[in-house]
Design a protein around this motif. Sequence first.
Motif, mmCIF file in Angstrom:
data_model
loop_
_atom_site.group_PDB
_atom_site.id
_atom_site.type_symbol
_atom_site.label_atom_id
_atom_site.label_comp_id
_atom_site.label_asym_id
_atom_site.label_seq_id
_atom_site.Cartn_x
_atom_site.Cartn_y
_atom_site.Cartn_z
ATOM 1 N N PRO A 26 -43.105 -24.822 -46.323
ATOM 2 C CA PRO A 26 -43.720 -26.093 -46.727
ATOM 3 C C PRO A 26 -42.793 -27.289 -46.555
ATOM 4 O O PRO A 26 -43.254 -28.405 -46.305
ATOM 5 N N ALA A 27 -41.482 -27.059 -46.689
ATOM 6 C CA ALA A 27 -40.529 -28.167 -46.576
ATOM 7 C C ALA A 27 -40.538 -28.787 -45.185
ATOM 8 O O ALA A 27 -40.116 -29.938 -45.006
ATOM 9 N N ALA A 28 -41.005 -28.041 -44.179
ATOM 10 C CA ALA A 28 -41.024 -28.559 -42.812
ATOM 11 C C ALA A 28 -42.221 -29.460 -42.551
ATOM 12 O O ALA A 28 -42.270 -30.136 -41.524
ATOM 13 N N LEU A 29 -43.182 -29.461 -43.467
ATOM 14 C CA LEU A 29 -44.380 -30.274 -43.272
ATOM 15 C C LEU A 29 -44.165 -31.662 -43.858
ATOM 16 O O LEU A 29 -43.693 -31.813 -44.985
ATOM 17 N N ASP A 30 -44.503 -32.681 -43.081
ATOM 18 C CA ASP A 30 -44.362 -34.040 -43.612
ATOM 19 C C ASP A 30 -45.594 -34.371 -44.459
ATOM 20 O O ASP A 30 -46.528 -33.581 -44.586
ATOM 21 N N GLU A 31 -45.593 -35.554 -45.042
ATOM 22 C CA GLU A 31 -46.664 -35.924 -45.966
ATOM 23 C C GLU A 31 -48.027 -35.951 -45.297
ATOM 24 O O GLU A 31 -49.046 -35.609 -45.905
#
Length: 433
Positions: free
Chosen positions: A179-184
């Motif tokens: 999830p940390a790799a996904l931007d807003e």
Amino acid sequence: MRRFVAPETQQAAADELVAAGAPAVRAVLDVLCDEESPVEWSTSAGVLRRIGRPALEPLMEAMAEAPTQEVARRAGWAYSGLVIDDLAVFEPGLRHPSPKVRSNTAYVMQLKGEEALPYAPRLIEMLTDPDAGVRQRAHWALEGLGPQVVPLLKEVRRSRTAGRLRAPALAALASVGGPAALDERDLALVRRLVRIKMRDEVPEPMHLDGSWFALPTGDRDAVLDAFDLSDPEPVTMRMGAAAWGQEHHGQGWITSSRMYVTPCFNGWTLVFGCPVDDDDAEVRDTVLEWCERLSARFGAAHWYGISCGDGWTAWCVAEHGRAVRYYDAFEEDDQIGTGHPAEEGHLLPHEDGFPEDAFDDLDTSDSDAFRVRYEQVKAELGIPDTCEAPEFAARASVDPSALGPGTRVEGHGVLALTALGREEGHPRGALPI
């Protein structure tokens, strides 16, 4: 009938073929593809692997033209282990007309890890391959390449010309970087899709392999608080079930980094996963402690466990702070209570209701004949069915394996982090929405 050949003789013959190199490839490949050959297929595959580069194109051809799945499997196994230092020679396999060759070549890249990074762009393109098996293998290969493919996947996500590639790139991005790799923007897109899917989702039976709790409440916030869960993320029922399956399938009792809290099903909220953070904890003691604590808060608390691999099944029922029933098929001497109403009219898993001589004259290796005799004797003697965790749950609370259109659903489910999850974050991996 196979003739015994001494191992040293076999090794010497294999060494001679490897030394012969390219001229020996066709003969060895013919043996590999002959399902009637007396030579063990792994022997000829091992020779081709050692010959290396000269065997590459012939193995591609064998995979593409294989008359059976077994032949394709053998050729693919040899191909994926070819002793070749220059990975570039495999690159044409990523564009080969045969999906078997494309899939096996992607597998080669997966095995090579970071060494295969130069071929990541092509693997990303293969996420929209016409063949579903190739698409899945390309996804796994990108996972194998590691975090260094994250920038490439993000570039695809932001590209206005990526078209159909953008959606599978998002799934790969979640699998590789979490999830940390996904931007807003990506997170907002996923959450919006989840909200849309939740509106009309119909409950489906869950595959059970692990443990879960059942609480007679629809107060999700109270459930989250009781399990010390945080950062709840709304999910579809399909996503929640997949998350539990990914983390627990085949492993049973392990500490969870996240837990799936379901919608309220027929008045019961189910909580999938294990909140234990003590590796030395006894399952029985931990379950009793949790169920008694939860039942003091919610009036009742149930826990269920089942393994689809070894026949283990268990359950615990606590009411108003006290355990009234505990049963574990592998620890039948550690029971608490007897004769719970949900067990009435059934045998417990450790009980055998059949006479000792019921199958004496039967070849028990013949599964069909055994099943016929089993059902016959069972009917004649009126032997009850066996109660396992799903059957107990169906009578005492809710059976997750029997969810369906008739299940009453209130609210929505969430994935929430345990204490371990707050330290480590959500596991990497994309979930079906």
